[in-house]
Each structure stands twice: as structure tokens, then as C-alpha cells.
Design an enzyme around this catalytic site. Structure first.
Site, PDB file in Angstrom:
ATOM      1  N   ASP A  71     -10.657   2.067  -2.959  1.00  0.00           N
ATOM      2  CA  ASP A  71     -11.146   1.808  -1.603  1.00  0.00           C
ATOM      3  C   ASP A  71     -12.661   1.795  -1.575  1.00  0.00           C
ATOM      4  OD1 ASP A  71      -8.790   1.404  -0.362  1.00  0.00           O
ATOM      5  OD2 ASP A  71      -8.623   3.397   0.522  1.00  0.00           O
ATOM      6  N   ASP A  95       0.830  -1.200   0.000  1.00  0.00           N
ATOM      7  CA  ASP A  95       0.000   0.000   0.000  1.00  0.00           C
ATOM      8  C   ASP A  95       0.870   1.257   0.000  1.00  0.00           C
ATOM      9  OD1 ASP A  95      -2.317   1.489   0.149  1.00  0.00           O
ATOM     10  OD2 ASP A  95      -3.129   0.395   1.853  1.00  0.00           O
TER      11      ASP A  95
HETATM   12  C1  GLA Z   1      -5.679   1.742   2.309  1.00  0.00           C
HETATM   13  C2  GLA Z   1      -6.064   0.595   1.426  1.00  0.00           C
HETATM   14  C3  GLA Z   1      -7.129  -0.229   2.116  1.00  0.00           C
HETATM   15  C4  GLA Z   1      -6.593  -0.739   3.424  1.00  0.00           C
HETATM   16  C5  GLA Z   1      -6.144   0.430   4.264  1.00  0.00           C
HETATM   17  C6  GLA Z   1      -5.437  -0.036   5.511  1.00  0.00           C
HETATM   18  O1  GLA Z   1      -6.713   2.664   2.428  1.00  0.00           O
HETATM   19  O2  GLA Z   1      -6.473   1.042   0.198  1.00  0.00           O
HETATM   20  O3  GLA Z   1      -7.512  -1.309   1.290  1.00  0.00           O
HETATM   21  O4  GLA Z   1      -5.529  -1.633   3.204  1.00  0.00           O
HETATM   22  O5  GLA Z   1      -5.258   1.283   3.578  1.00  0.00           O
HETATM   23  O6  GLA Z   1      -5.034   1.007   6.307  1.00  0.00           O
END
Ligand code: GLA
Length: 752
Positions: free
Chosen positions: A551, A481
Site C-alpha cells: 500500500d 483484496d
Molecule cells: C487495501 C488495498 C488498497 C485498496 C484498499 C481499498 O488497503 O491494499 O490498494 O484497494 O484496500 O479499501
């Protein structure tokens, strides 16, 4: 097959694979002139017809005293420089000792190579055998700066794609400063185009946008240190009369994950210049004698069959020449990710309970998302402390991973390697590893700071930490990420004169870590992520064959995101999960089946808490998983065809069909319920054989038979809408918002 032919007398180069042609030549001033790019042509060699110089006006500047028509101002070029009669934006600019930016790169030599040489330190398309492509490298030279420019063009045998990149080398004694080196520039003789781009924001990435070209500059870009949620490093020019299935479309996609510029300039004679590359704003690169700078690769695809045709070329080139071949058609694991199930709030007991349910649901992989390290109980702390959180997982990560494997699942883990929390041991030990400008405060994003990946020490530290964890837990999957953009860009390891190199050196550090990890652990599947789809680009795809596209897991929102993303990227690269209802981002309530029908077109998985599911829900999920596994090969290897754009109204539809047209999975989504629309609806398919006889199985398992021609020209009959008859008619009905139908179509040997 020879794909590159050279007319040495005319100094003319023709790249063609029978699908496309790309022609350029050496002009009389020694620079490279562009002649043609588009559908394949045979040429008798009358270059003058291609490169007709415009009639000069009293205002025209020209290169030679007695030839007023020979001006770069309106001439189509391959790699233009500014200021010597061309006033459009250039592909290259070098700051010299005397303060001048003028240069003149003239043809020196060329070299044709079979296959495709790799780019040093940068992700790029590749070939697995020399037969798959041919490359021509043209060397140009500027005598005043003693600088060499290498332009590389690769044409692939089986796709309508040409890739380009540029590299400069300082051959002289003086230090030079490069302040612009794009990857490609191309001039079209007209401006009858619409420009397409994939734009959005966090949680609504890559929505397709279209605008008519106007005189002047129109561009998209990122200055965020990542390719960004806002703009994708992709643009297409669609001839004004082109549609989804007809007409000429040119696409450009940069294999790069940091600041980029994708620009279209329409000049005063309505000629169009497309330029793409590293964003020149804030960019500077010092070149000592003997040093080179390599610009990233631009992928140029062409189709005369509209936007769908263009997507097919991009999908094919990325599947066959960009993603790691290991993942081309190997089944991807169907996962359960615990993020939306627990967020940071979990312990070993809960994780094992969820994992047991995942086994019961026939899933393959359990992914432990954010929250397993340091003291991470919220997003305010511990990034950088990649050591297990013993309060949550007292028996350690190795033991948890083993327990999960013993249940019959593979184990995957979330990392955010490029980040550090102010409240972390890593920051306390290495405050100088944070990206910030001396004397100024460091801005926050999600309570965190960015680590200086231009510093090799930082990259080496992260490699060691991740290597140890991968070995300890025998990981089979990593979600990488990157949750914030870069501010106050600066590296404490670079001298003042080289701060303009920061962003590029940062992304080279990211690529290096990816390279080291993927070569050490070739069996680990990487999924890229950046707060969802904030760094979903071909650079990432080279290392991580799939990416978390957003997300936002709401299926209606995902229709738009998946539609837009499919313009350039293959379905096999989409991270698509079924999440809980009401949806955590939009609060919208949708059925389990609607959510699954959207997520099926991707790598499929679940991101919800399965504890407490009813027996019926479990049965339904098992069926969904079986359906996905049955058709996964189509998702990985088939051709994706967009049938209905959700932006056009209340429906979306698309299909995946195998190369021979023998089988297809089709989906239709109707968003809001309609009242008595009256007419019967048909969904017309594509890509089948007209005379073949097909078995068509609908969502409920009902089988009907049709000829390909019926399916393509009349269409599959869709369910009816509310009309007051209360189901008394024999027509299948769909009642309520967010309905979907899935059809599996397979060729039968003759009528049955
Ligand atoms: C980001 C990712 C999510 C998740 C969060 C965790 O927003 O896109 O899928 O992994 O971080 O903090």
C-alpha cells in the site's frame, strides 16, 4: 534425459539435471537418510563418505545395542521424526490412541513418473509437457499406526530447482490425529551460513534481512491466517562467503498462503536442519481410516552464483511453472486504479471523467477500487454486500462498465470476498458465517470480520455473486483484496475435535474460489492484494499472476520493497503504480519521472487523479506509457539483475536483460542530493555479451555506443552531482533529491 537415477542395490537415489544434485538413500533402519544437495556432482557411490556418522559420546542414544554410532541424533535425514534418538524438531508427528507421538516410517517402495503430478486442492508448480520434469514418489510406512507417508520430489530440466511435498494416508482401522506435517526438511553438514528472510510490516513489506546462523533454533513464521506482511514464506541460506554474484545459496519458498513455519535449527555439532511447512502451532488434522492429508509444496532453488543467481532460478521456475502460462508473455494492461485518486468518494460522473483522461493518456484498463457496492462510503460498512451502490452509480455497474469500454478501456473491479462488515445485509442474514469463537467476542480489523471460508456454503455464495458480476460487467480484471488477519479462529461447521483444521480449511476455501473463478473465466486477469503485500506468496501467484506489493506507493520506499521482493519473485508479478505527489503514505515529494522509473520495473500503472494534469504532465505520462509498452516484453520475460541495494547507501540500481543479452533496460536511482562528491560514477552492468557492440540510449534520448565489456567492466558513466560549477562543465548533472536515469541498451550489428 534421465534426471533421476536409482541404484537399487545401494537403495540410493540421485536427482540431477546437470545444474544441481540431490541425493538420498535408505538407511539401515529403513528410514531415509539425506546425502547431498548442491551443485551437480557425479558420484561413484561411496555413500559412507557422504553419510559419515558422528563419533558417539557417552551421552549419545542409539538405535541398536551393538552400534552406538548409528543414531538419528546427528544423522542427516529426509523426513525426521522426533523421539527415537533424534532430539531436533521433526517434520512429522502423529498423535495416537495411546497418547504416543512416536513413529518409524520405513521405506516401502518408489515410483518414478515423467513430468509432475498435480497436488489435490493446492496450488503448486506444474509442467506443460512431460519432458520438463521428472518426479520420484517414495512411499514409507509406519507399521504401528498403519500410516503411509508419501514423499514426492520433482526435478526440473531447465532450472536448478527441486520441489517437494508430503502426503500421509491412514491405512488402518483407527482414527489418527496428525499434529505436524511439514512439507520438507533437509539437513546440511555444516552451519557456515547466513539466513536470509523477507520481513517487514504493512506498508514496508519484504525488506531483505540477514543474520548469521547461531546454535539453536532461528525461525520465521506466520500465525495470522495469511502468509503476512511481517514474514514471507521464504528463507535462504547463503554460505558465509557468498555474495550477490558468487557463492552457494539455497532458497526455500512455500507454495502456501496461510500459517507457515520456516525454521533453521543448528545442532550441537553445527549441522543445520531447514524445515518448512504449515505452522504446527494450533494445527491438528483428524484422519479417519482411508483418509489422506496433503501438505503444500516447498520450492527449493540453488545457485552457486550468489543471490542474483538464486533469484534467477526462482523467477524462472515461477514464470514457467507456476503462473498461468496465458500470462507468461501476454502484454499486461497498463491500468489506472482510482483508489488513491478518490478513495471511497466518487460517483459515476467522476469515474467517467477519470476514465476519459485515462484514454487520453493511452492507458488500457480502468480499475474501480473499493467503494462501488452496498452503502460503502467509508471502511465501516457493507463488505459482503456485493451489489452496486446505486447512490454512487445510479445506472448500475453493467452500464458503467459498458460506458468505460465504449471509451476504449477495459474494465476491472475490486473485491474483498473473504470479508464482511458488521453493518451489512450479508452479516444480518448469515451471522453464523463469521469467524468467531463461541462465547467470545469477535475482534475487529479495519472495522470488519472474516467470513468462514472453511464453510463450503460461504465459498459457493461468493462464487455465485462474483460470477454474476463478472458476467454483468464483462470484467477483464479483478483485484482480490484481504485486509485483515484472522482472530478467534473457529468454524461453527467443524466439530470440537477438528477445530485445529480451521486455518488450513480456510485457505483451501480461498484456493477453491480462485480455482472456480479462474477456470470459469480464464481471460480475467487477477491481481492479489492483502492490504498491499500481506499475502504475496507463490500460492497466490499460481492463481493471480500479479500482486499489489504494498500500500506504500512512495517510490523511495518502493525501491526497498521491490528490491526485497525480487529476491524470490519475478518482476512480472509486481503491481507497481505511479501515484500522486506528495505521496499519500510518506508525504514525500518526488518528480513524475522518478516515480515512473521505479514503477516501470513491474506491471506498471497509475493510481492518481489525472483530472487537472497540465498539458506537459500529460505529454510526460504518454511518453512513460509508451516507454513501458515498448519494454514490457523485457519486464515479463527478461532476467532481472540487482546492481545496487538501496539498503547499502544512497543509490539503487537494477536491470532487466533478455536471455541472449541483446537488449536491456537499466535504471539507476540516486536518493538524496550530494554535495561535491568529486569522483565520477560508473554503473557496471551484467549479463551482456562482452564483445558485442551496443547502442545505449539515456533518459534524455542521447545515444552513445559501447562494447559490452566497457558496459560491464568499466560501466555506464552516470550524471555528476553539484560541485559549484553551475553546469559550466560539459558533464551532465543531476541536481536535487530523488533523481533517476534509465538506459536502453540494444545490440547493434557491428560498429556504426
Ligand atoms: C487495501 C488495498 C488498497 C485498496 C484498499 C481499498 O488497503 O491494499 O490498494 O484497494 O484496500 O479499501
Amino acid at each position: 534425459m534421465m534426471m533421476i537415477t536409482i541404484d537399487d542395490n545401494r537403495k540410493q537415489f540421485h536427482l540431477t539435471n546437470g545444474k544441481i544434485s540431490y541425493l538420498f538413500h535408505v538407511m539401515k533402519n529403513g528410514q531415509l537418510g539425506h546425502l547431498y544437495y548442491g551443485k551437480a556432482i557425479k558420484t561413484a557411490g561411496h555413500i559412507a563418505d557422504f553419510q559419515r556418522y558422528n563419533i558417539p559420546t557417552p551421552n549419545t542414544t542409539h538405535l541398536e545395542a551393538n552400534d552406538p554410532a548409528f543414531t538419528m541424533e546427528t544423522t542427516r535425514q529426509e523426513f525426521p521424526v522426533f523421539g527415537a534418538t533424534d532430539f531436533r524438531e521433526p517434520a512429522l508427528s502423529i498423535l495416537q490412541d495411546n497418547g504416543s507421538h512416536i513413529s518409524n516410517f520405513v521405506f516401502d517402495s518408489y515410483r518414478v513418473v515423467k513430468g509432475k503430478p498435480m497436488l489435490e486442492g493446492l496450488p503448486a508448480t506444474y509442467v506443460t509437457s512431460e519432458e520438463e520434469a521428472e518426479t520420484i514418489e517414495i512411499t514409507l510406512y509406519d507399521a504401528v499406526t498403519d500410516m503411509e507417508l508419501l514423499l514426492s520430489y520433482t526435478i526440473f530440466k531447465n532450472v536448478a530447482v527441486i520441489t517437494r511435498h508430503a502426503r500421509v494416508t491412514n491405512r488402518g482401522e483407527a482414527t489418527l490425529t496428525l499434529d505436524r506435517l511439514l512439507s520438507g526438511s533437509i539437513d546440511f553438514p555444516h552451519a557456515d551460513f547466513a539466513m536470509l528472510q523477507l520481513s517487514g510490516a504493512w506498508s514496508r513489506e519484504r525488506h531483505l534481512q540477514e543474520r548469521k546462523l547461531e546454535s539453536g533454533i532461528q525461525s520465521i513464521s506466520s500465525l495470522r491466517g495469511s502468509s503476512s506482511h511481517s514474514q514471507n514464506p521464504f528463507l535462504a541460506l547463503k554460505e558465509t562467503d557468498a555474495t550477490e554474484f558468487t557463492g552457494d545459496v539455497y532458497g526455500f519458498n512455500l507454495v502456501y498462503s496461510s500459517n507457515f513455519l520456516a525454521q533453521v535449527e543448528v545442532d550441537h555439532y553445527e549441522q543445520t536442519r531447514v524445515s518448512m511447512g504449515i505452522h504446527p502451532f494450533g494445527f491438528q488434522w483428524k484422519l479417519e481410516p482411508g483418509e489422506s492429508f496433503q501438505a503444500p509444496e516447498v520450492v527449493m532453488a540453488f545457485s552457486s552464483n550468489g543471490l542474483n543467481g538464486l533469484s534467477k532460478q526462482f523467477h524462472n521456475v515461477y514464470r514457467n511453472h507456476l503462473i498461468n502460462q496465458k500470462w507468461l508473455d501476454a502484454p499486461r494492461p497498463v491500468m489506472l486504479n482510482n483508489w488513491e485518486a478518490t478513495y471511497h468518494d466518487f460517483n459515476e460522473e467522476i469515474i467517467l471523467a477519470i476514465a476519459k483522461e485515462a484514454v487520453d493518456l493511452d492507458l488500457d484498463l480502468f480499475v474501480l477500487d473499493d467503494g462501488w457496492f452496498g452503502k460503502r462510503n467509508s471502511d465501516t460498512t457493507s463488505l459482503g454486500d456485493w451489489f452496486v451502490n446505486k447512490e454512487k452509480l445510479p445506472n448500475g455497474l453493467g452500464k458503467l462498465a459498458q460506458d468505460i469500454r465504449d471509451l476504449g478501456l477495459d474494465f476491472g473491479l475490486w473485491f474483498e470476498p473473504e470479508m464482511v462488515s458488521p453493518d451489512s445485509d450479508l452479516y444480518r442474514e448469515h451471522p453464523d458465517w463469521v469467524v468467531k469463537t463461541p462465547g467470545r467476542s469477535a475482534s475487529y480489523g479495519r472495522n470488519q470480520w472474516v467470513l468462514d471460508f472453511s464453510n463450503k456454503e460461504v465459498v459457493a455464495y461468493l462464487y455465485e455473486r462474483m460470477r454474476a458480476l463478472i458476467e454483468e460487467t464483462q470484467l477483464s480484471y479483478i483485484k482480490w483484496d484481504m485486509n485483515r488477519n484472522i482472530t478467534e479462529a473457529y468454524s461453527s461447521t467443524l466439530p470440537a475435535a477438528q477445530q485445529g483444521e480451521f486455518y488450513h480449511r480456510y485457505i483451501l476455501g480461498v484456493y477453491q474460489l480462485y480455482e472456480n473463478l479462474t477456470s470459469k473465466f480464464p481471460d480475467v486477469l487477477f491481481e492479489s492484494c492483502a492490504g498491499g503485500g500481506g499475502r504475496f506468496d507463490p500460492g497466490m501467484l499460481y492463481y493471480a499472476p500479479q500482486g499489489w506489493i504494498s500500500d506504500n506507493t512512495d517510490p523511495v520506499e518502493r525501491l526497498h520493497i521491490q528490491y526485497g521482493t525480487s529476491i524470490a519473485y519475478p518482476i512480472s508479478s509486481f503491481g507497481t503504480h505511479v501515484s500522486a505527489t506528495p505521496n499519500h503514505q510518506t508525504g514525500r515529494t518526488t518528480s513524475l519521472s522518478f516515480r515512473a522509473h521505479v514503477a516501470l520495473f513491474g506491471t506498471f500503472g497509475y493510481e492518481l487523479n489525472p483530472l487537472g494534469f497540465s498539458a506537459e504532465e500529460k505529454v510526460e505520462i504518454r511518453k512513460q506509457v509508451a516507454l513501458y509498452k515498448q519494454h514490457q516484453h523485457l519486464m515479463l520475460t527478461g532476467d532481472f539483475i540487482r546492481l545496487k541495494n538501496p539498503a547499502d547507501g544512497n543509490e539503487a540500481a537494477w536491470m532487466m536483460v533478455n536471455e541472449t543479452g541483446e537488449e536491456a533496460l537499466v535504471s539507476h536511482y540516486r536518493i538524496l542530493a550530494e554535495s561535491n562528491p568529486g569522483k565520477m560514477k560508473f554503473l557496471r552492468l551484467k549479463g551482456l555479451e562482452s564483445d558485442a557492440y551496443y547502442r545505449c540510449q539515456d533518459t534524455e534520448g542521447v545515444v552513445r555506443h559501447y562494447y559490452g565489456s566497457e558496459l560491464m567492466y568499466r560501466g555506464i558513466p552516470l550524471k555528476g552531482e553539484f560541485n559549484g560549477a553551475n553546469g559550466e562543465l560539459s558533464i551532465p548533472m543531476q541536481i536535487g533529491d530523488f533523481q533517476s536515469e534509465i538506459f536502453y541498451i540494444s545490440k547493434e550489428e557491428g560498429e556504426v
